[in-house]
Design a protein around this motif. Structure first.
Motif, PDB file in Angstrom:
ATOM      1  N   SER A  70      10.953  16.674  38.698  1.00 15.24           N
ATOM      2  CA  SER A  70      10.673  16.509  37.272  1.00 15.24           C
ATOM      3  C   SER A  70       9.825  15.268  37.024  1.00 15.24           C
ATOM      4  O   SER A  70      10.028  14.223  37.646  1.00 15.24           O
ATOM      5  CB  SER A  70      11.976  16.388  36.480  1.00 15.24           C
ATOM      6  OG  SER A  70      12.727  17.578  36.555  1.00 15.24           O
ATOM      7  N   LEU A  71       8.875  15.411  36.118  1.00 16.08           N
ATOM      8  CA  LEU A  71       8.076  14.287  35.639  1.00 16.08           C
ATOM      9  C   LEU A  71       8.179  14.281  34.122  1.00 16.08           C
ATOM     10  O   LEU A  71       7.670  15.188  33.445  1.00 16.08           O
ATOM     11  CB  LEU A  71       6.617  14.429  36.081  1.00 16.08           C
ATOM     12  CG  LEU A  71       5.626  13.393  35.527  1.00 16.08           C
ATOM     13  CD1 LEU A  71       6.062  11.971  35.856  1.00 16.08           C
ATOM     14  CD2 LEU A  71       4.215  13.665  36.042  1.00 16.08           C
ATOM     15  N   ASN A  72       8.857  13.274  33.585  1.00 18.11           N
ATOM     16  CA  ASN A  72       9.057  13.159  32.140  1.00 18.11           C
ATOM     17  C   ASN A  72       8.508  11.823  31.653  1.00 18.11           C
ATOM     18  O   ASN A  72       8.792  10.774  32.247  1.00 18.11           O
ATOM     19  CB  ASN A  72      10.542  13.244  31.780  1.00 18.11           C
ATOM     20  CG  ASN A  72      11.146  14.593  32.140  1.00 18.11           C
ATOM     21  OD1 ASN A  72      10.500  15.621  31.972  1.00 18.11           O
ATOM     22  ND2 ASN A  72      12.367  14.585  32.632  1.00 18.11           N
ATOM     23  N   MET A  73       7.771  11.861  30.562  1.00 19.24           N
ATOM     24  CA  MET A  73       7.214  10.652  29.962  1.00 19.24           C
ATOM     25  C   MET A  73       7.548  10.627  28.476  1.00 19.24           C
ATOM     26  O   MET A  73       7.425  11.647  27.784  1.00 19.24           O
ATOM     27  CB  MET A  73       5.699  10.610  30.158  1.00 19.24           C
ATOM     28  CG  MET A  73       5.276  10.379  31.595  1.00 19.24           C
ATOM     29  SD  MET A  73       3.512  10.684  31.869  1.00 19.24           S
ATOM     30  CE  MET A  73       3.528  12.473  31.991  1.00 19.24           C
ATOM     31  N   ASN A  74       7.972   9.469  28.000  1.00 15.67           N
ATOM     32  CA  ASN A  74       8.313   9.330  26.587  1.00 15.67           C
ATOM     33  C   ASN A  74       7.878   7.962  26.087  1.00 15.67           C
ATOM     34  O   ASN A  74       8.101   6.945  26.758  1.00 15.67           O
ATOM     35  CB  ASN A  74       9.816   9.514  26.368  1.00 15.67           C
ATOM     36  CG  ASN A  74      10.198   9.360  24.901  1.00 15.67           C
ATOM     37  OD1 ASN A  74      10.598   8.293  24.473  1.00 15.67           O
ATOM     38  ND2 ASN A  74      10.065  10.432  24.141  1.00 15.67           N
ATOM     39  N   ILE A  75       7.258   7.926  24.933  1.00 12.44           N
ATOM     40  CA  ILE A  75       6.925   6.663  24.281  1.00 12.44           C
ATOM     41  C   ILE A  75       7.398   6.740  22.835  1.00 12.44           C
ATOM     42  O   ILE A  75       7.386   7.808  22.210  1.00 12.44           O
ATOM     43  CB  ILE A  75       5.414   6.355  24.330  1.00 12.44           C
ATOM     44  CG1 ILE A  75       4.613   7.484  23.665  1.00 12.44           C
ATOM     45  CG2 ILE A  75       4.939   6.146  25.751  1.00 12.44           C
ATOM     46  CD1 ILE A  75       3.123   7.187  23.532  1.00 12.44           C
ATOM     47  N   LEU A  76       7.851   5.612  22.313  1.00 13.87           N
ATOM     48  CA  LEU A  76       8.293   5.587  20.918  1.00 13.87           C
ATOM     49  C   LEU A  76       7.978   4.248  20.276  1.00 13.87           C
ATOM     50  O   LEU A  76       7.927   3.220  20.945  1.00 13.87           O
ATOM     51  CB  LEU A  76       9.778   5.915  20.790  1.00 13.87           C
ATOM     52  CG  LEU A  76      10.814   4.952  21.352  1.00 13.87           C
ATOM     53  CD1 LEU A  76      11.166   3.852  20.343  1.00 13.87           C
ATOM     54  CD2 LEU A  76      12.080   5.692  21.737  1.00 13.87           C
ATOM     55  N   THR A  77       7.785   4.291  18.973  1.00 11.19           N
ATOM     56  CA  THR A  77       7.581   3.091  18.172  1.00 11.19           C
ATOM     57  C   THR A  77       8.436   3.202  16.914  1.00 11.19           C
ATOM     58  O   THR A  77       8.590   4.297  16.354  1.00 11.19           O
ATOM     59  CB  THR A  77       6.106   2.909  17.764  1.00 11.19           C
ATOM     60  OG1 THR A  77       5.631   4.128  17.160  1.00 11.19           O
ATOM     61  CG2 THR A  77       5.251   2.574  18.965  1.00 11.19           C
TER      62      THR A  77
END
Length: 260
Positions: free
Chosen positions: A213-220
């Motif tokens: 699995s390759l998961n990417m998450n960004i949040l502001t």
């Protein structure tokens, strides 16, 4: 008469300058951003003499989702925009209120960005949020090592103390995590830009293809609160000098009126 006019004019000028200085405080602005860019997958053949081809491929299952929102309590106004896809696709979402904005976008794969800009166009208070998530499955061939590399960045620009900001970038690949974050407010005082190139590795030592699995998450996240205007020390000094001059002029006029 000429001397009294000059004194009155000077006192009035100092008072007007002091009041102008009190009203000319810098407008608060809050910028918060997070991103992942320049992704790559590098293949290393662990057994180059075995006659098998090292490599990887993406599984058919892949998804991207994102949102951008702004909330202005004083106006009872909320705008939330979102988008999603079960394939690698170019997605974006934008929320606008005056000159404030929340923008999120996802590129072909591994290129994600979300940015908030909140200023006094929202009034005395406002909030913003952005989030981008991308998930995929990588099939790694037997006796293959795959290295995932990318550039991650988080940033906060808080001018004139505009409350709370938070930015987080998270990547998961083959059992490894890479996380970076910044926060301002609630005892934290991060500011500026923090970015770096990072890499994560998965090793398949088996004789069969493996799913990874390759998961990417960004949040502001941001909460804007306009600070109460507080005059600077120089403004107080100028105001005091002007007031003293006005007082001196008044006392002189009283003495002149009382003179025989």
């Amino acid at each position: 008469m000429t001397q009294k006019y000059r004194l009155t004019s000077a006192a009035a000028l100092l008072l007007s300058l002091s009041l102008a200085g009190a009203s000319a405080l810098a407008a608060p602005v809050l910028n918060v951003g997070a991103s992942i860019s320049k992704p790559s997958l590098t293949v290393i053949d662990l057994t180059p003499d075995d006659g098998q081809v090292a490599g990887y491929r993406f599984h058919d299952t892949a998804s991207s989702s994102l949102n951008a929102s702004l909330t202005v309590p004083a106006a009872s106004w909320t705008q939330t925009e979102s988008a999603s896809s079960d394939k690698f696709a170019l997605l974006d979402a934008t929320a606008l209120y005056g000159s404030s904005r929340a923008v999120s976008s996802a590129g072909q794969w591994g290129n994600l960005r979300t940015d908030l800009h909140i200023d006094d166009s929202v009034g005395h208070r406002g909030a913003g949020a952005g989030n981008v998530n991308q998930a995929m499955t990588v099939l790694v061939a037997a006796h293959t090592q795959v290295v995932f590399s990318a550039y991650g960045e988080v940033s906060i620009d808080n001018r004139a103390g505009a409350s709370f900001g938070n930015a987080v970038t998270t990547v998961y690949f083959g059992g490894e995590y890479w996380v970076r974050g910044m926060q301002q407010g609630a005892g934290w005082n991060d500011s500026g830009v923090r970015g770096e190139t990072f890499s994560m590795s998965y090793v398949n030592n088996t004789n069969t293809e493996q799913y990874v699995s390759l998961n990417m998450n960004i949040l502001t996240r941001a909460v804007y609160q306009a600070p109460s205007p507080v005059p600077e020390p120089a403004t107080y000094a100028m105001f005091g000098l002007g007031a003293l001059m006005v007082g001196a002029l008044a006392r002189r006029q009283r003495r002149q009126q009382g003179a025989p």
